[in-house]
Structures are given as structure tokens and as C-alpha cells.
Design a protein around this motif. Structure first.
Motif, PDB file in Angstrom:
ATOM      1  N   LEU A  95      -3.010   2.078   9.388  1.00 35.15           N
ATOM      2  CA  LEU A  95      -0.726   2.298   8.790  1.00 35.15           C
ATOM      3  C   LEU A  95      -1.750   1.037   7.839  1.00 35.15           C
ATOM      4  O   LEU A  95      -1.924  -0.564   8.352  1.00 35.15           O
ATOM      5  CB  LEU A  95      -0.612   2.302   9.232  1.00 35.15           C
ATOM      6  N   TYR A  96      -1.751   0.839   6.498  1.00 34.55           N
ATOM      7  CA  TYR A  96      -1.770  -0.518   5.853  1.00 34.55           C
ATOM      8  C   TYR A  96      -0.472  -0.497   6.117  1.00 34.55           C
ATOM      9  O   TYR A  96       0.490   0.192   4.891  1.00 34.55           O
ATOM     10  CB  TYR A  96      -3.055  -0.279   4.718  1.00 34.55           C
ATOM     11  N   LEU A  97      -0.094  -1.762   5.824  1.00 38.82           N
ATOM     12  CA  LEU A  97       0.788  -2.598   5.709  1.00 38.82           C
ATOM     13  C   LEU A  97       0.951  -3.012   4.563  1.00 38.82           C
ATOM     14  O   LEU A  97       0.390  -4.259   3.996  1.00 38.82           O
ATOM     15  CB  LEU A  97       1.575  -3.382   7.059  1.00 38.82           C
ATOM     16  N   ASP A  98       2.621  -2.628   4.214  1.00 36.67           N
ATOM     17  CA  ASP A  98       2.504  -4.120   2.673  1.00 36.67           C
ATOM     18  C   ASP A  98       2.411  -4.137   1.497  1.00 36.67           C
ATOM     19  O   ASP A  98       1.189  -4.776   1.456  1.00 36.67           O
ATOM     20  CB  ASP A  98       3.290  -5.034   3.101  1.00 36.67           C
ATOM     21  N   LEU A  99       1.256  -2.772   0.904  1.00 31.12           N
ATOM     22  CA  LEU A  99       1.153  -2.921   0.172  1.00 31.12           C
ATOM     23  C   LEU A  99       1.283  -3.477  -1.034  1.00 31.12           C
ATOM     24  O   LEU A  99       2.072  -2.724  -1.120  1.00 31.12           O
ATOM     25  CB  LEU A  99      -0.277  -0.928  -0.804  1.00 31.12           C
ATOM     26  N   ARG A 100       0.156  -4.048  -1.929  1.00 32.94           N
ATOM     27  CA  ARG A 100       1.010  -4.344  -3.547  1.00 32.94           C
ATOM     28  C   ARG A 100       1.156  -3.744  -4.083  1.00 32.94           C
ATOM     29  O   ARG A 100       0.262  -2.648  -4.424  1.00 32.94           O
ATOM     30  CB  ARG A 100      -0.178  -5.277  -4.261  1.00 32.94           C
ATOM     31  N   SER A 101       2.673  -3.572  -5.084  1.00 34.13           N
ATOM     32  CA  SER A 101       2.034  -2.079  -6.163  1.00 34.13           C
ATOM     33  C   SER A 101       1.290  -1.363  -7.199  1.00 34.13           C
ATOM     34  O   SER A 101       1.021  -0.826  -7.545  1.00 34.13           O
ATOM     35  CB  SER A 101       3.894  -2.704  -7.242  1.00 34.13           C
ATOM     36  N   ALA A 120      -5.301   7.015  -8.514  1.00 33.13           N
ATOM     37  CA  ALA A 120      -6.759   7.448  -9.168  1.00 33.13           C
ATOM     38  C   ALA A 120      -8.128   7.662  -8.649  1.00 33.13           C
ATOM     39  O   ALA A 120      -9.016   8.651  -8.899  1.00 33.13           O
ATOM     40  CB  ALA A 120      -6.969   6.444 -10.150  1.00 33.13           C
ATOM     41  N   PHE A 121      -8.427   6.563  -7.696  1.00 32.35           N
ATOM     42  CA  PHE A 121      -9.246   7.137  -6.505  1.00 32.35           C
ATOM     43  C   PHE A 121      -9.771   8.340  -5.961  1.00 32.35           C
ATOM     44  O   PHE A 121      -9.916   9.321  -5.894  1.00 32.35           O
ATOM     45  CB  PHE A 121      -9.011   6.161  -4.999  1.00 32.35           C
ATOM     46  N   GLU A 122      -7.728   9.280  -4.874  1.00 31.43           N
ATOM     47  CA  GLU A 122      -7.952  10.057  -4.308  1.00 31.43           C
ATOM     48  C   GLU A 122      -7.977  11.234  -5.893  1.00 31.43           C
ATOM     49  O   GLU A 122      -8.734  12.561  -5.106  1.00 31.43           O
ATOM     50  CB  GLU A 122      -6.468  10.320  -4.280  1.00 31.43           C
ATOM     51  N   GLY A 123      -7.883  10.731  -6.694  1.00 29.71           N
ATOM     52  CA  GLY A 123      -7.750  11.888  -7.769  1.00 29.71           C
ATOM     53  C   GLY A 123      -7.281  13.702  -7.846  1.00 29.71           C
ATOM     54  O   GLY A 123      -6.189  13.424  -6.463  1.00 29.71           O
ATOM     55  N   GLU A 124      -7.502  14.335  -8.307  1.00 25.54           N
ATOM     56  CA  GLU A 124      -6.807  15.882  -8.675  1.00 25.54           C
ATOM     57  C   GLU A 124      -6.689  16.382  -7.433  1.00 25.54           C
ATOM     58  O   GLU A 124      -5.789  17.020  -7.515  1.00 25.54           O
ATOM     59  CB  GLU A 124      -7.030  16.644  -9.937  1.00 25.54           C
ATOM     60  N   GLU A 125      -8.049  16.608  -6.436  1.00 21.89           N
ATOM     61  CA  GLU A 125      -7.122  17.718  -5.393  1.00 21.89           C
ATOM     62  C   GLU A 125      -6.335  17.097  -4.402  1.00 21.89           C
ATOM     63  O   GLU A 125      -6.188  17.597  -3.197  1.00 21.89           O
ATOM     64  CB  GLU A 125      -8.271  16.808  -4.051  1.00 21.89           C
ATOM     65  N   TYR A 126      -5.863  15.661  -4.287  1.00 22.63           N
ATOM     66  CA  TYR A 126      -4.821  15.685  -3.386  1.00 22.63           C
ATOM     67  C   TYR A 126      -3.663  15.111  -3.645  1.00 22.63           C
ATOM     68  O   TYR A 126      -3.353  14.533  -5.496  1.00 22.63           O
ATOM     69  CB  TYR A 126      -5.280  14.248  -2.997  1.00 22.63           C
ATOM     70  N   THR A 127      -2.420  14.772  -3.301  1.00 20.31           N
ATOM     71  CA  THR A 127      -0.741  14.603  -3.522  1.00 20.31           C
ATOM     72  C   THR A 127      -0.180  13.613  -3.094  1.00 20.31           C
ATOM     73  O   THR A 127      -0.572  13.554  -1.390  1.00 20.31           O
ATOM     74  CB  THR A 127      -0.100  15.785  -3.884  1.00 20.31           C
ATOM     75  N   ARG A 128       0.092  12.430  -3.272  1.00 19.42           N
ATOM     76  CA  ARG A 128       0.585  11.566  -2.862  1.00 19.42           C
ATOM     77  C   ARG A 128       1.772  11.808  -1.673  1.00 19.42           C
ATOM     78  O   ARG A 128       2.919  12.399  -3.093  1.00 19.42           O
ATOM     79  CB  ARG A 128       0.991  10.162  -3.745  1.00 19.42           C
ATOM     80  N   GLU A 129       2.150  11.819  -0.814  1.00 18.90           N
ATOM     81  CA  GLU A 129       3.344  12.558  -0.134  1.00 18.90           C
ATOM     82  C   GLU A 129       4.206  10.986   1.081  1.00 18.90           C
ATOM     83  O   GLU A 129       3.131  10.402   1.494  1.00 18.90           O
ATOM     84  CB  GLU A 129       2.942  13.646   0.601  1.00 18.90           C
ATOM     85  N   ARG A 130       5.085  11.512   0.856  1.00 17.96           N
ATOM     86  CA  ARG A 130       5.350  10.480   1.723  1.00 17.96           C
ATOM     87  C   ARG A 130       5.980  11.305   3.947  1.00 17.96           C
ATOM     88  O   ARG A 130       6.404  12.371   3.884  1.00 17.96           O
ATOM     89  CB  ARG A 130       7.830  10.356   1.738  1.00 17.96           C
ATOM     90  N   VAL A 131       5.350   9.940   4.670  1.00 22.02           N
ATOM     91  CA  VAL A 131       5.723  10.636   5.841  1.00 22.02           C
ATOM     92  C   VAL A 131       5.637   9.810   6.847  1.00 22.02           C
ATOM     93  O   VAL A 131       5.965   8.729   6.565  1.00 22.02           O
ATOM     94  CB  VAL A 131       3.816  11.186   6.029  1.00 22.02           C
ATOM     95  N   LEU A 142       7.197   4.394  11.198  1.00 23.78           N
ATOM     96  CA  LEU A 142       7.110   3.457   9.769  1.00 23.78           C
ATOM     97  C   LEU A 142       7.151   4.389   8.681  1.00 23.78           C
ATOM     98  O   LEU A 142       5.500   5.326   8.608  1.00 23.78           O
ATOM     99  CB  LEU A 142       6.329   3.022   9.687  1.00 23.78           C
ATOM    100  N   ALA A 143       7.833   4.619   7.649  1.00 25.50           N
ATOM    101  CA  ALA A 143       7.766   4.825   6.222  1.00 25.50           C
ATOM    102  C   ALA A 143       6.302   5.189   5.874  1.00 25.50           C
ATOM    103  O   ALA A 143       6.016   3.372   5.668  1.00 25.50           O
ATOM    104  CB  ALA A 143       8.452   5.714   5.384  1.00 25.50           C
ATOM    105  N   ALA A 144       5.590   6.118   5.371  1.00 26.11           N
ATOM    106  CA  ALA A 144       4.432   5.460   4.649  1.00 26.11           C
ATOM    107  C   ALA A 144       4.261   6.861   3.233  1.00 26.11           C
ATOM    108  O   ALA A 144       4.506   7.880   3.659  1.00 26.11           O
ATOM    109  CB  ALA A 144       3.541   5.375   5.455  1.00 26.11           C
TER     110      ALA A 144
END
Length: 147
Positions: free
Chosen positions: A61-67, A75-86, A96-98
Motif C-alpha cells: 500500500l503506497y500512502l499519500d500519492l500525489r495527484s 496510462a501505465f495500467e492501460g485498457e485491461e485494467y479499471t481503477r477501483e476503490r477498495v 485504509l481506503a485505497a
């Protein structure tokens, strides 16, 4: 706004995460994500993670990433992935929410059976992964498209 990111594959390596985010990512801790499982992506050195009842994924878990990191990560993750809240759980039991990147169901046929092995990646795949995916001026470009 600073947010946390749960990683479970190549981005567990601080050097890779920092390169992708374009800034040092030194604040991190081991964490677990319940109800998910990671699999190797066929023909690749990285995994995909999917919701799986009764399973759990060990990650970082990386904490407090910059916006500014989020557009680069997307962009790095690309088309095959979706960003989700967990909700990730730290070793001390805190939750912790991430954000995390989940493999899209329509690409599930690209996932191998069994678990992806981080230690195997470190020994046998990391150098090849870095050669293929890091150092491009435009994150998310397919290395096969580079002439």
C-alpha cells in the motif's frame, strides 16, 4: 488531494512504482486485500487481479500519492485494467481506503490458472519487465508498437 494505492504486481517494487508515478514513492507498507486473487497474465511478466470470494492478495500500500501520479498510473495500467476503490488491511490491523487496478472481466481469458508469484518475478521477470515497460516517454504505449 493525496490518496493511497494498493499494488499487487510489478508496482510492489518501489523503483518501478516511482518511475511510473514520476516521483519518489517512499511511503508504503505491506497490506492485504481480501476477496481478490491475482493471476499471471498469459505471455506477460505481470499479473491481473480479479474479485474472488474467500481469497486474499498480499501487496504493498503506497500512502499519500500525489495527484499527478494518477494519470500516469492510469496510462501505465492501460485498457485491461479499471481503477477501483477498495479497503486494504495493514499488518497492524488498520484498514485504509485505497485505489487499486482490477483486471476487466472481458479480458479474463488472458489470465492463467493459479497464483502469480512475486518472488519468481523478482528473480526472473523484473529486468525483462523494466526493459519492456519503463523508459518510454508516453506511458501506456505498447512496446510492440515502438520501431
Amino acid at each position: 488531494m493525496h490518496e493511497h494505492c494498493f499494488t499487487y504486481g510489478s508496482l510492489m517494487c518501489e523503483d518501478i512504482m516511482s518511475a511510473v508515478c514520476g516521483t519518489p514513492c517512499t511511503r508504503h507498507a505491506p497490506a492485504t486485500l481480501a476477496e481478490h486473487r491475482r493471476h499471471s497474465v498469459i505471455g506477460q511478466h505481470y499479473p491481473g487481479m480479479v474479485p474472488t470470494p474467500g481469497s486474499a492478495v498480499q501487496g504493498v500500500l503506497y500512502l499519500d500519492l500525489r495527484s499527478s501520479a494518477w494519470a500516469r498510473l492510469d496510462a501505465f495500467e492501460g485498457e485491461e485494467y479499471t481503477r477501483e476503490r477498495v479497503t486494504a488491511t495493514l499488518a497492524d490491523g488498520r484498514s485504509l481506503a485505497a485505489w487499486t487496478y482490477v483486471f476487466k472481466p472481458r479480458y479474463a481469458g488472458r489470465l492463467a490458472a493459479g497464483d502469480w508469484d512475486f518472488e519468481h518475478f523478482l528473480r526472473h521477470g523484473k529486468a525483462r519487465f523494466e526493459a519492456a515497460y519503463l523508459g518510454f516517454s508516453t506511458l501506456g504505449r505498447n512496446p510492440d508498437d515502438i520501431e
